[in-house]
Design a protein around this motif. Structure first.
Motif, PDB file in Angstrom:
ATOM      1  N   VAL A 201       0.439  85.966 -12.194  1.00 42.51           N
ATOM      2  CA  VAL A 201      -0.243  85.406 -13.368  1.00 42.51           C
ATOM      3  C   VAL A 201      -0.508  86.504 -14.400  1.00 42.51           C
ATOM      4  CG1 VAL A 201      -2.432  84.387 -14.130  1.00 42.51           C
ATOM      5  CG2 VAL A 201      -1.210  83.399 -12.188  1.00 42.51           C
ATOM      6  N   GLN A 202      -0.960  87.672 -13.936  1.00 43.11           N
ATOM      7  CA  GLN A 202      -1.216  88.797 -14.850  1.00 43.11           C
ATOM      8  C   GLN A 202       0.075  89.260 -15.517  1.00 43.11           C
ATOM      9  OE1 GLN A 202      -3.182  91.705 -12.394  1.00 43.11           O
ATOM     10  NE2 GLN A 202      -5.207  90.844 -12.791  1.00 43.11           N
ATOM     11  N   LYS A 203       1.143  89.342 -14.735  1.00 45.99           N
ATOM     12  CA  LYS A 203       2.437  89.776 -15.261  1.00 45.99           C
ATOM     13  C   LYS A 203       2.923  88.836 -16.364  1.00 45.99           C
ATOM     14  CE  LYS A 203       7.168  90.533 -13.716  1.00 45.99           C
ATOM     15  NZ  LYS A 203       8.089  90.423 -12.594  1.00 45.99           N
ATOM     16  N   LYS A 204       2.632  87.552 -16.224  1.00 45.70           N
ATOM     17  CA  LYS A 204       3.045  86.570 -17.226  1.00 45.70           C
ATOM     18  C   LYS A 204       2.194  86.640 -18.491  1.00 45.70           C
ATOM     19  CE  LYS A 204       5.784  83.837 -16.842  1.00 45.70           C
ATOM     20  NZ  LYS A 204       7.171  83.918 -17.311  1.00 45.70           N
ATOM     21  N   GLY A 205       1.098  87.395 -18.454  1.00 41.16           N
ATOM     22  CA  GLY A 205       0.234  87.510 -19.619  1.00 41.16           C
ATOM     23  C   GLY A 205      -0.732  86.354 -19.788  1.00 41.16           C
ATOM     24  N   TRP A 206      -0.909  85.569 -18.724  1.00 32.76           N
ATOM     25  CA  TRP A 206      -1.862  84.472 -18.776  1.00 32.76           C
ATOM     26  C   TRP A 206      -3.265  85.046 -18.610  1.00 32.76           C
ATOM     27  CZ3 TRP A 206       1.886  81.632 -15.072  1.00 32.76           C
ATOM     28  CH2 TRP A 206       2.876  81.000 -15.821  1.00 32.76           C
ATOM     29  N   PRO A 207      -4.302  84.264 -18.918  1.00 28.59           N
ATOM     30  CA  PRO A 207      -5.657  84.825 -18.850  1.00 28.59           C
ATOM     31  C   PRO A 207      -6.084  85.138 -17.419  1.00 28.59           C
ATOM     32  CG  PRO A 207      -5.733  82.476 -19.313  1.00 28.59           C
ATOM     33  CD  PRO A 207      -4.295  82.872 -19.357  1.00 28.59           C
ATOM     34  N   GLU A 208      -7.186  85.846 -17.330  1.00 26.75           N
ATOM     35  CA  GLU A 208      -7.765  86.149 -16.018  1.00 26.75           C
ATOM     36  C   GLU A 208      -7.985  84.839 -15.268  1.00 26.75           C
ATOM     37  OE1 GLU A 208     -11.833  87.985 -14.050  1.00 26.75           O
ATOM     38  OE2 GLU A 208     -11.634  87.920 -16.224  1.00 26.75           O
ATOM     39  N   CYS A 209      -7.596  84.844 -13.997  1.00 26.38           N
ATOM     40  CA  CYS A 209      -7.733  83.636 -13.179  1.00 26.38           C
ATOM     41  C   CYS A 209      -8.454  83.952 -11.880  1.00 26.38           C
ATOM     42  CB  CYS A 209      -6.361  83.056 -12.836  1.00 26.38           C
ATOM     43  SG  CYS A 209      -5.499  82.281 -14.196  1.00 26.38           S
ATOM     44  N   GLU A 210      -8.986  82.908 -11.320  1.00 24.41           N
ATOM     45  CA  GLU A 210      -9.634  82.963 -10.013  1.00 24.41           C
ATOM     46  C   GLU A 210      -8.880  81.975  -9.139  1.00 24.41           C
ATOM     47  OE1 GLU A 210     -13.707  80.907  -9.234  1.00 24.41           O
ATOM     48  OE2 GLU A 210     -14.071  82.942  -9.949  1.00 24.41           O
ATOM     49  N   SER A 211      -8.693  82.315  -7.879  1.00 20.89           N
ATOM     50  CA  SER A 211      -7.970  81.377  -7.017  1.00 20.89           C
ATOM     51  C   SER A 211      -8.885  80.227  -6.612  1.00 20.89           C
ATOM     52  CB  SER A 211      -7.434  82.084  -5.775  1.00 20.89           C
ATOM     53  OG  SER A 211      -8.502  82.505  -4.962  1.00 20.89           O
ATOM     54  N   GLY A 212      -8.296  79.046  -6.574  1.00 16.17           N
ATOM     55  CA  GLY A 212      -9.000  77.867  -6.078  1.00 16.17           C
ATOM     56  C   GLY A 212      -8.479  77.577  -4.677  1.00 16.17           C
TER      57      GLY A 212
END
Length: 195
Positions: free
Chosen positions: A53-64
Motif C-alpha cells: 500500500v505504501q509503495k503504491k502511494g496510497w494513504p497510511e492504512c491500518e489492517s482490518g
C-alpha cells in the motif's frame, strides 16, 4: 483485461479516467490451504500488505480483518485520515502465504470514494455515545467514517463490544448519537469477518 501473472490467470480492471488500476486478481490455487496461520505469520503477512500500500502511494492504512482462501491471505486495509478509519476507501490486498507475493488488489472503493473529508470534532460526548449501546460490554472505541447503503457517509464512534459469547462493532453517529450500524464479528477457520 486478462492475462497471466505468476503462471496463473489474472484479471485486471483499469479506470477509464486517469488509468488507475481498480483491481487485479489472480486465480486462487486449487491446492492452497484455507487455514489461519500463527499470530507471528499473520503479522508478517499484514506487514507485506502494508508495504505494498505504501509503495503504491496510497494513504497510511491500518489492517482490518484478514481472511484466508486458496493459499492467499486477503488483508483489508483501512485508510486513515487524522487517525480516523475511513471505511468507504477500503483497499483489499491478496498476499500468497507461501511466496509472500502480492496476488491481487481491490482498490475500487478507494479510487471511487477517496476525497478530502472535513472531519470535525464529534458533536456529542463519549458518555452520550455510550448510552446508545447500553446492554453491551464496551471493550474499546475509536472513530470511523462508514458508508451507508444510500451512498452517504457517517462520522461515528466505533465501539467494540461483547454480549455474552458474541463480539460486535456498534457505530454511533458522532453528531446525532443514533446507532448507524451494528456488525457481528464472526471468527471462522478462514479468518475473521463481519455480518
Amino acid at each position: 483485461f486478462a492475462g497471466i501473472y505468476e503462471e496463473r490467470p489474472v484479471e485486471i480492471a483499469v479506470a477509464k479516467h486517469g488509468g488507475d488500476i481498480l483491481s487485479f486478481l489472480t486465480q486462487a490455487s486449487e491446492d492452497g490451504l484455507d487455514i489461519v496461520p500463527t499470530q507471528k505469520r499473520a503479522e508478517e503477512i499484514i506487514e507485506i500488505a502494508q508495504a505494498y500500500v505504501q509503495k503504491k502511494g496510497w494513504p497510511e492504512c491500518e489492517s482490518g480483518y484478514v481472511q484466508y482462501y486458496g493459499g492467499n491471505a486477503i488483508v483489508n486495509m483501512i485508510p486513515l485520515e487524522q487517525g480516523i478509519r475511513i471505511y468507504p476507501d477500503l483497499i483489499k490486498v491478496w498476499v500468497n502465504m507461501d511466496t509472500n507475493k502480492i496476488m491481487g488488489v481491490d482498490a475500487n472503493n478507494y479510487v471511487a470514494s477517496h476525497k478530502n473529508r472535513a472531519l470535525d470534532e464529534p458533536a456529542i460526548s463519549l458518555e452520550e455515545a455510550k448510552k446508545s449501546v447500553s446492554g453491551l460490554t464496551l471493550n474499546e472505541y475509536d472513530f470511523a467514517v462508514i458508508p451507508l447503503p444510500t451512498g452517504e457517509e457517517r462520522f461515528c464512534f466505533e465501539f467494540w463490544c461483547t454480549l455474552e459469547e458474541d463480539d460486535y462493532i456498534v457505530y454511533v453517529d458522532a453528531i446525532t448519537a443514533e446507532v448507524a450500524d451494528i456488525l457481528q464479528i464472526v471468527h471462522t477457520n478462514n479468518g475473521t469477518l463481519t455480518k
